[in-house]
Design a protein around this motif. Structure first.
Motif, PDB file in Angstrom:
ATOM      1  N   ALA A   1       1.135  -0.737  -0.070  1.00 21.14           N
ATOM      2  CA  ALA A   1       0.221   0.145   0.280  1.00 21.14           C
ATOM      3  C   ALA A   1       1.435   1.580   0.029  1.00 21.14           C
ATOM      4  CB  ALA A   1      -1.258   0.007   1.429  1.00 21.14           C
ATOM      5  N   GLY A   2       1.992   1.143  -0.749  1.00 19.52           N
ATOM      6  CA  GLY A   2       2.733   2.376  -1.309  1.00 19.52           C
ATOM      7  C   GLY A   2       3.669   2.535   0.375  1.00 19.52           C
ATOM      8  N   ARG A   3       3.550   1.962   1.096  1.00 22.00           N
ATOM      9  CA  ARG A   3       5.076   1.899   2.482  1.00 22.00           C
ATOM     10  C   ARG A   3       5.536   0.905   2.139  1.00 22.00           C
ATOM     11  NH1 ARG A   3       1.721   1.916   7.666  1.00 22.00           N
ATOM     12  NH2 ARG A   3       2.628  -0.212   8.150  1.00 22.00           N
ATOM     13  N   GLU A   4       7.053   1.344   1.897  1.00 21.52           N
ATOM     14  CA  GLU A   4       7.727   0.766   1.714  1.00 21.52           C
ATOM     15  C   GLU A   4       8.111  -0.879   2.960  1.00 21.52           C
ATOM     16  OE1 GLU A   4      12.421   0.369   0.522  1.00 21.52           O
ATOM     17  OE2 GLU A   4      11.556   1.924  -0.508  1.00 21.52           O
ATOM     18  N   ILE A   5       8.843  -1.848   2.647  1.00 25.25           N
ATOM     19  CA  ILE A   5       8.963  -3.236   4.094  1.00 25.25           C
ATOM     20  C   ILE A   5      10.586  -3.150   4.052  1.00 25.25           C
ATOM     21  CG2 ILE A   5       8.470  -4.997   5.039  1.00 25.25           C
ATOM     22  CD1 ILE A   5       5.989  -4.410   3.402  1.00 25.25           C
ATOM     23  N   ASP A   6      10.889  -3.464   4.733  1.00 26.83           N
ATOM     24  CA  ASP A   6      12.238  -3.418   5.380  1.00 26.83           C
ATOM     25  C   ASP A   6      12.505  -4.988   5.515  1.00 26.83           C
ATOM     26  OD1 ASP A   6      15.465  -3.562   4.808  1.00 26.83           O
ATOM     27  OD2 ASP A   6      15.532  -2.864   6.646  1.00 26.83           O
ATOM     28  N   LEU A   7      12.808  -5.550   3.990  1.00 28.12           N
ATOM     29  CA  LEU A   7      13.248  -7.624   4.563  1.00 28.12           C
ATOM     30  C   LEU A   7      14.962  -7.687   4.538  1.00 28.12           C
ATOM     31  CD1 LEU A   7      10.252  -8.793   2.795  1.00 28.12           C
ATOM     32  CD2 LEU A   7      10.348  -8.810   4.801  1.00 28.12           C
ATOM     33  N   GLN A   8      14.948  -8.405   5.455  1.00 25.62           N
ATOM     34  CA  GLN A   8      16.599  -9.775   6.119  1.00 25.62           C
ATOM     35  C   GLN A   8      16.222 -10.320   4.190  1.00 25.62           C
ATOM     36  OE1 GLN A   8      18.918  -9.832   7.821  1.00 25.62           O
ATOM     37  NE2 GLN A   8      17.280  -7.731   8.726  1.00 25.62           N
ATOM     38  N   PRO A   9      17.478 -10.979   3.727  1.00 21.39           N
ATOM     39  CA  PRO A   9      17.642 -11.471   2.234  1.00 21.39           C
ATOM     40  C   PRO A   9      16.737 -12.918   2.421  1.00 21.39           C
ATOM     41  CG  PRO A   9      19.732 -10.762   3.220  1.00 21.39           C
ATOM     42  CD  PRO A   9      19.069 -10.247   3.948  1.00 21.39           C
ATOM     43  N   ARG A  10      16.481 -13.729   3.598  1.00 20.64           N
ATOM     44  CA  ARG A  10      15.825 -14.506   3.190  1.00 20.64           C
ATOM     45  C   ARG A  10      14.241 -14.782   3.356  1.00 20.64           C
ATOM     46  NH1 ARG A  10      19.000 -18.949   1.790  1.00 20.64           N
ATOM     47  NH2 ARG A  10      20.649 -18.570   2.754  1.00 20.64           N
ATOM     48  N   GLU A  11      14.032 -13.092   4.266  1.00 21.51           N
ATOM     49  CA  GLU A  11      12.668 -13.015   4.273  1.00 21.51           C
ATOM     50  C   GLU A  11      12.433 -13.091   3.114  1.00 21.51           C
ATOM     51  OE1 GLU A  11      12.792 -11.756   8.691  1.00 21.51           O
ATOM     52  OE2 GLU A  11      13.207 -10.138   6.760  1.00 21.51           O
TER      53      GLU A  11
ATOM     54  N   ARG B   1       7.873 -13.683  11.493  1.00 20.20           N
ATOM     55  CA  ARG B   1       8.434 -12.357  12.062  1.00 20.20           C
ATOM     56  C   ARG B   1       8.272 -11.860  10.103  1.00 20.20           C
ATOM     57  NH1 ARG B   1      13.821 -12.467  15.000  1.00 20.20           N
ATOM     58  NH2 ARG B   1      12.977 -12.957  16.922  1.00 20.20           N
ATOM     59  N   LEU B   2       8.073 -12.631   9.028  1.00 15.38           N
ATOM     60  CA  LEU B   2       7.804 -11.861   8.508  1.00 15.38           C
ATOM     61  C   LEU B   2       6.707 -11.515   8.175  1.00 15.38           C
ATOM     62  CD1 LEU B   2       8.198 -11.601   5.001  1.00 15.38           C
ATOM     63  CD2 LEU B   2       7.567 -13.838   4.680  1.00 15.38           C
ATOM     64  N   ARG B   3       5.666 -12.258   8.849  1.00 17.56           N
ATOM     65  CA  ARG B   3       4.414 -11.523   8.412  1.00 17.56           C
ATOM     66  C   ARG B   3       4.164 -10.479   9.658  1.00 17.56           C
ATOM     67  NH1 ARG B   3       1.475 -16.695  11.327  1.00 17.56           N
ATOM     68  NH2 ARG B   3       0.551 -17.376   8.939  1.00 17.56           N
ATOM     69  N   SER B   4       4.739 -10.397  10.952  1.00 19.42           N
ATOM     70  CA  SER B   4       5.180  -8.950  11.602  1.00 19.42           C
ATOM     71  C   SER B   4       5.596  -7.694  10.509  1.00 19.42           C
ATOM     72  CB  SER B   4       5.699  -9.556  12.651  1.00 19.42           C
ATOM     73  OG  SER B   4       7.173  -9.050  12.099  1.00 19.42           O
ATOM     74  N   LYS B   5       5.844  -7.674   9.712  1.00 11.47           N
ATOM     75  CA  LYS B   5       6.486  -6.925   8.989  1.00 11.47           C
ATOM     76  C   LYS B   5       5.295  -6.674   7.572  1.00 11.47           C
ATOM     77  CE  LYS B   5      11.513  -7.110   9.417  1.00 11.47           C
ATOM     78  NZ  LYS B   5      12.406  -7.984   8.652  1.00 11.47           N
ATOM     79  N   VAL B   6       4.513  -7.924   7.157  1.00 12.95           N
ATOM     80  CA  VAL B   6       3.804  -7.663   5.592  1.00 12.95           C
ATOM     81  C   VAL B   6       2.715  -7.621   6.077  1.00 12.95           C
ATOM     82  CG1 VAL B   6       3.025  -8.955   4.067  1.00 12.95           C
ATOM     83  CG2 VAL B   6       5.522  -8.691   4.120  1.00 12.95           C
ATOM     84  N   ASP B   7       2.293  -7.852   7.471  1.00 14.55           N
ATOM     85  CA  ASP B   7       0.935  -7.471   7.857  1.00 14.55           C
ATOM     86  C   ASP B   7       0.256  -6.607   9.173  1.00 14.55           C
ATOM     87  OD1 ASP B   7      -0.408  -9.306   5.930  1.00 14.55           O
ATOM     88  OD2 ASP B   7      -0.551 -11.292   6.935  1.00 14.55           O
ATOM     89  N   LYS B   8       1.266  -6.480  10.153  1.00 12.40           N
ATOM     90  CA  LYS B   8       1.027  -5.802  11.254  1.00 12.40           C
ATOM     91  C   LYS B   8       0.330  -4.657  10.680  1.00 12.40           C
ATOM     92  CE  LYS B   8       2.850  -6.234  15.633  1.00 12.40           C
ATOM     93  NZ  LYS B   8       3.425  -6.396  16.399  1.00 12.40           N
ATOM     94  N   GLY B   9      -0.282  -3.989  10.747  1.00 15.88           N
ATOM     95  CA  GLY B   9      -0.646  -2.808  10.262  1.00 15.88           C
ATOM     96  C   GLY B   9      -1.121  -2.518   9.370  1.00 15.88           C
ATOM     97  N   PHE B  10      -2.030  -3.384   8.920  1.00 18.17           N
ATOM     98  CA  PHE B  10      -2.901  -3.508   7.971  1.00 18.17           C
ATOM     99  C   PHE B  10      -3.930  -4.487   7.838  1.00 18.17           C
ATOM    100  CE2 PHE B  10       1.308  -3.307   6.084  1.00 18.17           C
ATOM    101  CZ  PHE B  10       1.874  -1.884   4.965  1.00 18.17           C
ATOM    102  N   GLU B  11      -5.337  -4.018   7.202  1.00 13.81           N
ATOM    103  CA  GLU B  11      -6.700  -4.217   7.468  1.00 13.81           C
ATOM    104  C   GLU B  11      -6.295  -5.529   7.068  1.00 13.81           C
ATOM    105  OE1 GLU B  11     -10.338  -2.352   5.177  1.00 13.81           O
ATOM    106  OE2 GLU B  11      -9.252  -1.121   6.898  1.00 13.81           O
TER     107      GLU B  11
END
Lengths: 461, 225
Positions: free
Chosen positions: B145-155, B197-207
């Motif tokens: 949704a336009g917001r950049e998400i910072d991921l580790q290489p493996r994530e 962890r991935l979920r907390s970065k990708v899904d957290k704060g989104f509807e």
């Protein structure tokens, strides 16, 4: 039976060949000596006769029969006998019995009684020549003594031959028997082992001969086989023992469910538990199979350069979140670009096993460190260390065995195969795995072979 | 889907047929290599499930022959042999995936679904889009949704694999093999922790939650959030 086994043996055949060679040599030597001696003696006699003839012939030409008379009286030893005959061969002077009318060499045997007047009593060699006056002059010498020499030579060689045969046969039998005794000793040991006494070994004579060397090799082979059998027996026992518990639990759970479960939910729960147990069993089996497969060493053929640094980094990355969630810290100190020949999949599993061990068997708050470096002699050294409770020195050897579990780990999940698998993987890579006291904690160190390649040392942690 | 199963063990064959049919697939079952080869050549299938050890013509031979005849149907090998060499052999013979016996049915189903909808090879994508999630494969950037998400290489790799298999169940083993290249079963819950962890970065704060857990099977990334 005994004789038959001697005559059929390799030892006897070798002895027989040697004896035959010895006997043939004696025969060739004897024949050579016999003909040489005979030739030399006859040559000597012929020479004597020729010289006498050369002396006498001119005298007889001058003085006729009188010369012969004088000569006969002069020859006190009576070495020679003479006869002078007319051109027609009629007797003129000398020995009457020496009646040879043909010029040249003649050998004949004197008739019994005739030669009694002279010391000629057997074989006689005669040279007859026609003189210029036409008279026939014969000079004879006794050669019976040569026959005597020949006879005694023949007798001696016959004896030598007979004694040689006896000695060769005797020696052959002794050699054959000695060989047979050694072979019998090996066969007896083998039979005892076949009969079930696996502890038997071939006795050494201590002479360090070929048989001893063979025995040492065979004994080493037997030790190896016994070791493998013991290993197999151990594993079978372990499997029987360690798989019975989860199987019994599985059965118990199913029985329970049939007796008590009333609702679909409780059935489902029981089935889930059973599936869990079965999965655990399958995992144990596949771990065992994997260890066996690794120990067989076939995977070495598929070795390729493996970037150890990258493999370790992957493992650390994979386990970092899990370690953190469980309240432990996973720290990496990995030198980049270390490459060794190997099997990446197994190396990853090896390090993962060690990291899992360190995470599972230590209390919350433990630091687990994964490190990789090269030592001065060029070997790659990987280590997984923790500052947990460690393993008592007395048990460090035992934990590498299949199914071995420390008393305090009996309650944590696992099958006691992790370190056996690690040891098998390290072995496959011809490396060395050692356990050390980290004071406090455990340090598992793996020394790989010489590093095949180190590329640019990028900083990595 | 129309699926060809070549499996000589009657019980396993029946189990596969029943399971696949329950999930709405049409299943043809061949008990040996020759029958399987005949069916594979005669009919058009979406996926083939081939046992490696077969009486007569073995699984490798079947797949080699089928590929030689120009049939592109995705092949999943079933086997009791799980070594690297065996896997490589199977993939080189023209197999597309590999599953070691014993397996959970959910695992098989997930792999069959993944195979059937594999995009054509030629299609090279540089940006993956799903719902309001955008993944730049070259710039290694992820936006939601336009917001950049910072991921580790493996994530990043984990998310990429999930997006490429969007709307399909992805099992724990599939993730271990494809994201970490782990060909063993770790005792530790490493997949779960990474996904969370991935979920907390990708899904957290989104509807809407994109990554969902499929109980007893694995995970699924929902395309329609």
């Amino acid at each position: 039976m005994r004789l038959r086994s001697i005559t059929m043996g390799t030892g006897f055949r070798l002895a027989a060949v040697a004896a035959t060679i010895v006997l043939v040599s004696i025969l060739i030597l004897g024949f050579g000596i016999y003909s040489t001696v005979k030739g030399a003696l006859e040559g000597q006699v012929r020479g004597g006769i020729e010289r006498d003839m050369a002396d006498l012939a001119p005298l007889v030409e001058q003085a006729g029969a009188a010369a012969l008379q004088t000569r006969s009286t002069q020859d006190l030893q009576r070495r020679f006998a003479y006869r002078l005959a007319s051109p027609e061969g009629n007797y003129l002077s000398g020995e009457r019995w020496l009646d040879i009318r043909k010029p040249g060499w003649t050998e004949f045997e004197t008739a019994d009684g005739v030669a009694r007047e002279v010391p000629f009593d057997g074989d006689v060699l005669v040279l007859t020549e026609r003189l210029r006056s036409g008279l026939l002059l014969s000079v004879a010498s006794d050669i019976t003594w040569i026959d005597g020499v020949e006879d005694s030579l023949l007798t001696q060689f016959t004896w030598a031959l007979l004694i040689g045969i006896v000695l060769a046969l005797g020696a052959g039998a002794l050699i054959a028997q000695a060989l047979l005794r050694r072979v019998d000793a090996v066969a007896r040991t083998a039979n005892a082992i076949i009969a079930g006494d696996l502890s038997r070994r071939i006795a050494l004579t201590g002479s360090g001969d070929d048989f001893d060397r063979l025995a040492i090799t065979l004994n080493a082979m037997l030790d190896r086989i016994a070791g493998l059998m013991e290993n197999l027996r151990q594993v079978s026992n372990d499997i029987a023992h360690d798989l019975r518990t989860p199987l019994a639990r599985l059965r118990q759970g199913l029985e329970d469910a049939r007796a008590r479960a009333r609702t679909t939910d409780s059935y489902q729960e029981a089935v889930d538990r059973a599936i869990g147990e079965a999965d655990g069993l399958l995992q144990t089996f596949s771990a065992l199979l994997r260890i066996a497969q690794i120990e067989a060493g076939a995977r070495r053929a598929a070795f390729r350069p493996v970037d150890l640094s990258d493999a370790l980094q992957t493992v650390v990355e994979a386990y970092e979140p899990a370690a953190e969630d469980s309240g432990r810290r996973l720290i990496a100190t990995i030198t980049a670009g270390i490459v060794v020949p190997g099997d990446r999949e197994l190396v990853v599993q090896l390090i993962a096993n060690l990291v899992e061990n360190a995470l599972c068997h230590t209390p919350v708050g433990t630091d687990v460190a994964v490190s990789l470096s090269t030592d001065p002699d060029g070997s790659a050294i990987a280590a997984v260390t923790d500052n947990g409770p460690g393993i008592p020195a007395s048990e460090r050897e035992a934990v590498l065995r299949r199914f071995y579990r420390l008393e305090r780990s009996r309650t944590t999940p696992g099958n006691g195969l992790g370190l056996s698998l690690a040891a098998a993987v390290v072995d496959l890579h011809r490396g060395a795995l050692s356990l050390h006291d980290n004071q406090p904690g455990l340090k598992v160190e793996i020394r790989f072979g010489p590093v095949s390649h180190v590329h640019s040392a990028r900083g990595c942690s | 889907m129309k699926i060809l199963v070549i499996e000589d063990d009657n019980e396993t064959g029946a189990y596969l047929r029943r399971g696949l049919e329950e999930h709405g697939h049409v299943v043809d079952l061949a008990a040996n290599g020759r029958d399987g080869l005949f069916l594979a050549a005669a009919e058009a299938y979406d996926v083939m499930i081939v046992d490696r050890m077969l009486p007569g013509l073995d699984g490798l031979g079947v797949v080699k022959t089928v590929r030689g005849a120009g049939v592109r149907t995705p092949v999943l090998f079933l086997t009791t042999l799980g070594g690297v060499g065996d896997r490589v052999e199977g993939l080189e013979a023209g197999g597309d995936d590999y599953l070691v016996k014993p397996f959970a049915f959910a695992e098989l189903l997930a792999r069959v679904n993944a195979l059937a909808r594999r995009p054509p090879m030629a299609q090279i994508e540089t940006v993956l889009k799903i719902a309001d999630l955008e993944m730049d494969l070259i710039g290694r950037k992820v936006r939601r949704a336009g917001r950049e998400i910072d991921l580790q290489p493996r994530e990043f790799r984990l998310l990429e694999y999930l997006i490429r298999n969007a709307d399909r169940v992805v099992t724990r083993t599939m993730l271990l093999e494809n994201v970490w290249e782990f060909h063993f079963d770790p005792k530790t819950n490493i997949v779960e922790t990474h996904v969370s962890r991935l979920r907390s970065k990708v899904d957290k704060g989104f509807e809407a939650e994109l990554i969902e857990t499929v109980r007893g099977s694995g995970y699924r990334l929902r395309a329609a959030a």
